[in-house]
Design an enzyme around this catalytic site. Structure first.
Site, PDB file in Angstrom:
ATOM      1  N   HIS A 151      -1.518  -1.225  -3.949  1.00 61.73           N
ATOM      2  CA  HIS A 151      -2.831  -0.810  -3.268  1.00 61.73           C
ATOM      3  C   HIS A 151      -2.894   0.722  -3.130  1.00 61.73           C
ATOM      4  CE1 HIS A 151      -6.389  -1.648  -0.418  1.00 61.73           C
ATOM      5  NE2 HIS A 151      -6.058  -0.576   0.119  1.00 61.73           N
ATOM      6  N   ASP A 200      -6.810  -5.884   4.570  1.00 62.12           N
ATOM      7  CA  ASP A 200      -6.007  -4.657   4.625  1.00 62.12           C
ATOM      8  C   ASP A 200      -6.195  -3.877   5.881  1.00 62.12           C
ATOM      9  OD1 ASP A 200      -5.372  -2.064   3.899  1.00 62.12           O
ATOM     10  OD2 ASP A 200      -7.147  -1.352   2.940  1.00 62.12           O
ATOM     11  N   MET A 238     -11.837   5.553  -0.097  1.00 61.04           N
ATOM     12  CA  MET A 238     -12.581   6.013   1.170  1.00 61.04           C
ATOM     13  C   MET A 238     -12.963   7.314   0.987  1.00 61.04           C
ATOM     14  SD  MET A 238      -9.465   4.185   3.490  1.00 61.04           S
ATOM     15  CE  MET A 238      -8.438   3.902   2.075  1.00 61.04           C
ATOM     16  N   MET A 282      -8.376   8.966   0.020  1.00 61.45           N
ATOM     17  CA  MET A 282      -9.215   9.334   1.122  1.00 61.45           C
ATOM     18  C   MET A 282      -9.953  11.020   0.688  1.00 61.45           C
ATOM     19  SD  MET A 282      -7.250   7.805   4.379  1.00 61.45           S
ATOM     20  CE  MET A 282      -6.254   6.415   4.236  1.00 61.45           C
ATOM     21  N   ASP A 338      -4.475   3.932  -1.512  1.00 60.54           N
ATOM     22  CA  ASP A 338      -5.664   4.576  -0.910  1.00 60.54           C
ATOM     23  C   ASP A 338      -6.090   5.954  -1.011  1.00 60.54           C
ATOM     24  OD1 ASP A 338      -6.130   2.156   0.929  1.00 60.54           O
ATOM     25  OD2 ASP A 338      -4.115   2.572   1.551  1.00 60.54           O
ATOM     26  N   SER A 397       0.974  -1.245  -0.073  1.00 54.26           N
ATOM     27  CA  SER A 397      -0.096   0.119   0.133  1.00 54.26           C
ATOM     28  C   SER A 397       0.876   1.293  -0.091  1.00 54.26           C
ATOM     29  CB  SER A 397      -1.008  -0.025   1.162  1.00 54.26           C
ATOM     30  OG  SER A 397      -1.447   1.288   1.322  1.00 54.26           O
ATOM     31  N   MET A 440     -11.873  -4.852   5.636  1.00 50.30           N
ATOM     32  CA  MET A 440     -10.968  -3.921   6.220  1.00 50.30           C
ATOM     33  C   MET A 440     -10.639  -4.456   7.966  1.00 50.30           C
ATOM     34  SD  MET A 440     -10.345  -1.252   4.570  1.00 50.30           S
ATOM     35  CE  MET A 440      -9.499  -0.253   6.162  1.00 50.30           C
ATOM     36  N   HIS A 466      -8.597   1.550  -3.597  1.00 53.80           N
ATOM     37  CA  HIS A 466      -9.383   1.762  -2.404  1.00 53.80           C
ATOM     38  C   HIS A 466      -9.909   2.901  -2.072  1.00 53.80           C
ATOM     39  CE1 HIS A 466      -9.713   0.791   2.324  1.00 53.80           C
ATOM     40  NE2 HIS A 466     -10.874   0.853   1.565  1.00 53.80           N
TER      41      HIS A 466
HETATM   42  C1  DX5 Z   1      -6.219   2.183   5.960  1.00 53.24           C
HETATM   43  C2  DX5 Z   1      -5.822   1.776   4.561  1.00 53.24           C
HETATM   44  C3  DX5 Z   1      -4.600   0.804   4.425  1.00 53.24           C
HETATM   45  C4  DX5 Z   1      -3.356   1.138   4.952  1.00 53.24           C
HETATM   46  C5  DX5 Z   1      -2.938   0.042   5.646  1.00 53.24           C
HETATM   47  O1  DX5 Z   1      -7.111   3.056   5.886  1.00 53.24           O
HETATM   48  O2  DX5 Z   1      -7.078   1.369   3.967  1.00 53.24           O
HETATM   49  O3  DX5 Z   1      -4.491   0.378   3.061  1.00 53.24           O
HETATM   50  O4  DX5 Z   1      -2.582   1.492   3.952  1.00 53.24           O
HETATM   51  O5  DX5 Z   1      -1.781   0.462   6.166  1.00 53.24           O
HETATM   52  P1  DX5 Z   1      -0.992  -0.603   7.389  1.00 53.24           P
HETATM   53  O6  DX5 Z   1      -0.614  -1.816   6.625  1.00 53.24           O
HETATM   54  O7  DX5 Z   1       0.322   0.194   7.598  1.00 53.24           O
HETATM   55  O8  DX5 Z   1      -2.029  -0.920   8.561  1.00 53.24           O
HETATM   56 ZN    ZN Z   2      -6.759   0.478   1.888  1.00 49.73          ZN
END
Ligand code: DX5
Ligand code: ZN
Length: 235
Positions: free
Chosen positions: A42, A184, A80, A46, A44, A17, A149, A78
């Site tokens: 991956h 994840d 969010m 947000m 993310d 990620s 999650m 992903h």
């Molecule tokens: C959190 C993200 C994850 C994040 C995980 O909201 O969706 O993808 O990158 O990070 P680690 O592996 O550090 O928990």
């Molecule tokens: Zn994620």
């Protein structure tokens, strides 16, 4: 259909990620992991509404897509964000291969998943740790990726929520034949094997890879642990 035909659902992969990467050096940090063998990254996204944090948008996908695709890799986004249906076309054009949305963030989930497929991406659905897995019974018919999650979304570096293993098992039951199950959040050396045994075939890890002194080595160590755990769902 740009990239959706990649081996998305059948293989077992550790997916770095880039949330935990250096935001000033995405391209070189992705290349480093490509060299180490990683193929699915991956991403993310947000929006500061669905989660309190803002990260980045399709521009980052565009910046790294060339390098990743050249090596036969894929970008799994992903979302969010509230109403992720608004960004399907931007991310598809930017080169995203999979697009996973939260059941809590879109009213017309079925339509959103169809839009994603029509745009040539793999449709995925995910849910927060307190959302019952049963809410995905219908969506699972349309999705090729069911993401569990295992932390509350918003930040990297949190601890794995142990109840997630049972949720992975439930998602594996719901998954239609050939669909992938991703985990994840808090995935690292201590938690990765349990997630595989529970049935996950996509193991996403941020800080366990990018916060390590040698990200490539950390990635290979996780891959080794996945191999040692046996086939997904083996326990
Ligand atoms: C959190 C993200 C994850 C994040 C995980 O909201 O969706 O993808 O990158 O990070 P680690 O592996 O550090 O928990
Ligand atoms: Zn994620």
């Amino acid at each position: 259909m740009p990239n959706a035909d990649r081996a998305w659902v059948t293989d077992v992969q550790v997916c770095p990620s880039i949330l935990a990467a250096d935001f000033g050096a995405f391209r070189s940090q992705v290349r480093e992991l490509l060299d180490a063998g990683a193929r699915t990254f991956h991403v993310d996204v947000m929006d500061g509404h669905f989660v309190p944090v803002i990260t980045f948008g399709h521009g980052v996908v565009e910046a790294i897509a060339g390098d990743v695709h050249e090596r036969g890799g894929a970008l799994a986004v992903h979302l969010m964000v509230e109403q992720p249906e608004r960004f399907v076309s931007d991310f598809a054009k930017a080169g995203a291969d999979a697009y996973t949305v939260h059941v809590e963030a879109t009213v017309h989930l079925h339509r959103t998943l169809q839009l994603v497929r029509e745009a040539g991406m793999v449709p995925g659905v995910t849910l927060n740790p307190a959302t019952p897995v049963g809410l995905l019974v219908e969506a699972a018919r349309e999705a090729d990726n069911l993401l569990c999650m295992s932390v509350n979304p918003g930040w990297g570096g949190q601890s794995f929520i142990p109840a997630s293993l049972d949720r992975v098992r439930q998602l594996r039951e719901l998954a239609r034949p050939g669909a992938g199950v991703e985990i994840d959040g808090g995935v690292g050396p201590e938690t990765i094997a349990g997630a595989v045994r529970a049935g996950a075939n996509r193991l996403t890890a941020g800080s366990a890879i990018y916060a390590a002194p040698e990200p490539g080595e950390a990635y290979r160590d996780l891959v080794e642990r996945v191999r040692a755990a046996g086939p997904p769902g083996g326990a």
